[in-house]
Design a protein around this motif. Structure first.
Motif, PDB file in Angstrom:
ATOM      1  N   UNK A 171      15.689 102.185  87.841  1.00 24.37           N
ATOM      2  CA  UNK A 171      17.117 102.319  87.555  1.00 24.37           C
ATOM      3  C   UNK A 171      17.900 101.712  88.709  1.00 24.37           C
ATOM      4  N   UNK A 172      18.731 100.713  88.410  1.00 29.58           N
ATOM      5  CA  UNK A 172      19.505 100.019  89.442  1.00 29.58           C
ATOM      6  C   UNK A 172      20.988 100.112  89.139  1.00 29.58           C
ATOM      7  N   UNK A 173      21.773 100.594  90.097  1.00 36.81           N
ATOM      8  CA  UNK A 173      23.224 100.671  89.950  1.00 36.81           C
ATOM      9  C   UNK A 173      23.825  99.317  90.283  1.00 36.81           C
ATOM     10  N   UNK A 174      24.636  98.781  89.373  1.00 35.73           N
ATOM     11  CA  UNK A 174      25.150  97.417  89.526  1.00 35.73           C
ATOM     12  C   UNK A 174      26.654  97.345  89.752  1.00 35.73           C
ATOM     13  N   UNK A 175      27.436  98.284  89.186  1.00 35.09           N
ATOM     14  CA  UNK A 175      28.889  98.208  89.300  1.00 35.09           C
ATOM     15  C   UNK A 175      29.493  99.604  89.416  1.00 35.09           C
ATOM     16  N   UNK A 176      30.645  99.665  90.083  1.00 31.75           N
ATOM     17  CA  UNK A 176      31.480 100.863  90.113  1.00 31.75           C
ATOM     18  C   UNK A 176      32.750 100.562  89.316  1.00 31.75           C
ATOM     19  N   UNK A 177      33.097 101.444  88.401  1.00 30.60           N
ATOM     20  CA  UNK A 177      34.293 101.257  87.576  1.00 30.60           C
ATOM     21  C   UNK A 177      35.396 102.171  88.083  1.00 30.60           C
ATOM     22  N   UNK A 178      36.523 101.557  88.488  1.00 30.02           N
ATOM     23  CA  UNK A 178      37.653 102.293  89.035  1.00 30.02           C
ATOM     24  C   UNK A 178      38.785 102.376  88.007  1.00 30.02           C
ATOM     25  N   UNK A 179      39.722 103.271  88.248  1.00 28.22           N
ATOM     26  CA  UNK A 179      40.910 103.349  87.396  1.00 28.22           C
ATOM     27  C   UNK A 179      41.327 104.756  87.041  1.00 28.22           C
ATOM     28  N   UNK A 180      40.432 105.722  87.195  1.00 27.85           N
ATOM     29  CA  UNK A 180      40.758 107.109  86.877  1.00 27.85           C
ATOM     30  C   UNK A 180      41.247 107.851  88.123  1.00 27.85           C
ATOM     31  N   UNK A 181      42.074 108.860  87.890  1.00 21.28           N
ATOM     32  CA  UNK A 181      42.570 109.708  88.973  1.00 21.28           C
ATOM     33  C   UNK A 181      42.110 111.142  88.804  1.00 21.28           C
ATOM     34  N   UNK A 182      41.222 111.399  87.842  1.00 20.34           N
ATOM     35  CA  UNK A 182      40.682 112.731  87.588  1.00 20.34           C
ATOM     36  C   UNK A 182      39.209 112.579  87.214  1.00 20.34           C
ATOM     37  N   UNK A 183      38.417 113.639  87.308  1.00 19.24           N
ATOM     38  CA  UNK A 183      36.990 113.556  86.963  1.00 19.24           C
ATOM     39  C   UNK A 183      36.764 113.026  85.551  1.00 19.24           C
ATOM     40  N   UNK A 184      35.657 112.324  85.374  1.00 19.93           N
ATOM     41  CA  UNK A 184      35.318 111.718  84.091  1.00 19.93           C
ATOM     42  C   UNK A 184      34.787 112.803  83.153  1.00 19.93           C
ATOM     43  N   UNK A 185      35.247 112.772  81.900  1.00 15.42           N
ATOM     44  CA  UNK A 185      34.840 113.796  80.925  1.00 15.42           C
ATOM     45  C   UNK A 185      33.972 113.244  79.803  1.00 15.42           C
ATOM     46  N   UNK A 186      34.076 111.944  79.483  1.00 16.31           N
ATOM     47  CA  UNK A 186      33.288 111.384  78.378  1.00 16.31           C
ATOM     48  C   UNK A 186      33.196 109.869  78.520  1.00 16.31           C
ATOM     49  N   UNK A 187      32.186 109.304  77.849  1.00 13.42           N
ATOM     50  CA  UNK A 187      31.902 107.874  77.961  1.00 13.42           C
ATOM     51  C   UNK A 187      31.434 107.313  76.624  1.00 13.42           C
ATOM     52  N   UNK A 188      31.668 106.018  76.435  1.00 11.48           N
ATOM     53  CA  UNK A 188      31.095 105.261  75.324  1.00 11.48           C
ATOM     54  C   UNK A 188      30.983 103.819  75.765  1.00 11.48           C
ATOM     55  N   UNK A 189      29.980 103.099  75.273  1.00  8.52           N
ATOM     56  CA  UNK A 189      29.824 101.704  75.656  1.00  8.52           C
ATOM     57  C   UNK A 189      29.176 100.915  74.535  1.00  8.52           C
ATOM     58  N   UNK A 190      29.369  99.618  74.597  1.00  9.01           N
ATOM     59  CA  UNK A 190      28.770  98.703  73.638  1.00  9.01           C
ATOM     60  C   UNK A 190      28.384  97.428  74.373  1.00  9.01           C
ATOM     61  N   UNK A 191      27.094  97.115  74.378  1.00 13.83           N
ATOM     62  CA  UNK A 191      26.650  95.877  75.020  1.00 13.83           C
ATOM     63  C   UNK A 191      27.030  94.665  74.178  1.00 13.83           C
ATOM     64  N   UNK A 192      27.157  94.853  72.850  1.00 10.10           N
ATOM     65  CA  UNK A 192      27.580  93.747  71.989  1.00 10.10           C
ATOM     66  C   UNK A 192      29.017  93.334  72.266  1.00 10.10           C
ATOM     67  N   UNK A 193      29.893  94.315  72.508  1.00  8.01           N
ATOM     68  CA  UNK A 193      31.291  94.027  72.819  1.00  8.01           C
ATOM     69  C   UNK A 193      31.528  93.831  74.308  1.00  8.01           C
ATOM     70  N   UNK A 194      30.508  94.145  75.131  1.00  5.50           N
ATOM     71  CA  UNK A 194      30.633  94.069  76.593  1.00  5.50           C
ATOM     72  C   UNK A 194      31.774  94.965  77.074  1.00  5.50           C
ATOM     73  N   UNK A 195      31.791  96.207  76.595  1.00  7.38           N
ATOM     74  CA  UNK A 195      32.905  97.118  76.859  1.00  7.38           C
ATOM     75  C   UNK A 195      32.374  98.505  77.231  1.00  7.38           C
ATOM     76  N   UNK A 196      33.045  99.117  78.207  1.00 12.44           N
ATOM     77  CA  UNK A 196      32.843 100.531  78.549  1.00 12.44           C
ATOM     78  C   UNK A 196      34.169 101.254  78.371  1.00 12.44           C
ATOM     79  N   UNK A 197      34.146 102.360  77.615  1.00 14.37           N
ATOM     80  CA  UNK A 197      35.338 103.189  77.428  1.00 14.37           C
ATOM     81  C   UNK A 197      35.067 104.540  78.072  1.00 14.37           C
ATOM     82  N   UNK A 198      35.967 104.969  78.954  1.00 14.46           N
ATOM     83  CA  UNK A 198      35.787 106.244  79.652  1.00 14.46           C
ATOM     84  C   UNK A 198      37.049 107.090  79.522  1.00 14.46           C
ATOM     85  N   UNK A 199      36.863 108.402  79.424  1.00 13.99           N
ATOM     86  CA  UNK A 199      37.973 109.341  79.358  1.00 13.99           C
ATOM     87  C   UNK A 199      37.892 110.333  80.498  1.00 13.99           C
ATOM     88  N   UNK A 200      39.029 110.833  80.951  1.00 15.64           N
ATOM     89  CA  UNK A 200      39.056 111.747  82.091  1.00 15.64           C
ATOM     90  C   UNK A 200      39.834 113.014  81.754  1.00 15.64           C
TER      91      UNK A 200
END
Length: 341
Positions: A171-200
């Protein structure tokens, strides 16, 4: 004279062990260092996933395209390999990889998260894993794909972790995603769309690219910062369904456009999107099938005798040749199997 000397400090042996309350031996006391106030969800379907890993899925795809004589011995080995169980929510603030055939710990790392890792999600091709934590960041990982890990690894992250990504780790960590100001509560991603959606927990949704970790946009479905994002699911055409803390359901596009909003009337524990419908289950002990664009209830199944619905799953899309079923996990441990009509 009472001060601790650096040479006397020792690394705790339990640091690499699982110390989740769900696996602590009955009758044993939880260490005092773990007795802290936790505002995040503890253990649930958002804290684990099963995947075959990136190279295993790629080898399976290549084997299907070329004749068995041309497939390499390494591809054959990975094709027959057992899947991995990825999990988080441990008291040692790690994400762990277990082998599915023997539950052996294959890897246990933090990836730079400061504090508890509260949720994770994997991509459909098995190559990517994204984690979200109390430190208000998300981390993109490459699972069991050395070449991809080396190609995508962020130089900043290598410096922060103090080591280079050489592809030898599972397991290799490749990127840090910034933008939230509160703890992360949920996640979704799609490699086909090249998208990560996160909620806080402050109600913010952030959208990033998966392979480069670039920030795209953020928006708030609710005007109140006290309403957290409880759940988010993403489908292949760029539409997402999410539930907020006020129990409202929304359908959004990844461009931040709201398509509809309805009152769910319950806390939803799990959702799956298939075609143009959303399958959900929660505290009302019912499984509902809704239209994706309007969220109108099309059908429902009463499972009150088994308690609240904890998780739902569908037959994988790549198994079209076998009968399609809906699998429903209930609070009493029962699994209901419903034939797909």
């Amino acid at each position: 004279s009472n001060r601790l000397r650096p040479e006397k400090l020792k690394t705790l042996q339990c640091r690499e062990l699982s110390r989740s309350t769900s696996v602590v031996k009955r009758g044993s006391a939880i260490p005092s260092c773990t007795k802290k106030t936790v505002t995040l969800p503890e253990i649930g379907n958002w804290t684990f996933a099963i995947t075959r890993g990136g190279y295993a899925n790629e080898a399976k795809r290549r084997k299907a395209l070329v004749s068995s004589r041309l497939a390499s011995a390494k591809d054959a080995l990975y094709t027959d390999a057992a899947p991995f169980i990825t999990s988080c929510g441990y008291f040692d603030d790690t994400v762990k990889i277990h082998s599915a055939d023997g539950c052996k710990v294959e890897n246990s790392v933090t990836g730079g998260h400061r504090g508890k890792i509260s949720c994770l999600a994997t991509s459909g091709d098995g190559a990517f894993l994204v984690t979200g934590g109390e430190d208000c960041t998300c981390r993109v990982w490459v699972l069991d794909h050395p070449d991809l890990a080396v190609a995508l690894s962020d130089g900043y992250l290598q410096t922060a972790l103090g080591r280079k990504t050489n592809g030898d780790e599972l397991l290799n960590c490749c990127h840090v995603l910034w933008g939230h100001e509160a703890p992360i509560s949920c996640l979704a991603l799609s490699s086909e769309l090249d998208v990560v959606v996160s909620g806080s927990f402050d109600g913010r949704i952030c959208v990033h690219t998966l392979r480069t970790g670039a920030f795209i946009r953020s928006f708030r479905p609710s005007l109140s910062p006290s309403v957290p994002v409880l759940l988010v699911r993403l489908e292949l055409h760029g539409r997402m369904v999410l539930q907020m803390g006020d129990l409202r359901l929304y359908t959004y596009t990844i461009n931040g456009d709201c398509l509809c909003c309805v009152e769910a009337g319950e806390r939803i524990h799990d959702m799956k999107i298939t075609g143009e419908v959303v399958v959900s289950g929660g505290e009302n002990c019912h499984v509902y099938i809704r239209n994706l664009n309007t969220l109108k209830v099309l059908s429902g199944l009463d499972l009150s005798r088994h308690g609240p619905i904890r998780c739902v799953s569908l037959t994988p899309e790549d198994l079209k040749a076998v009968p399609q079923h809906l699998f429903i996990g209930s609070d009493d441990g029962m699994i209901s199997i419903v034939e797909h009509d």
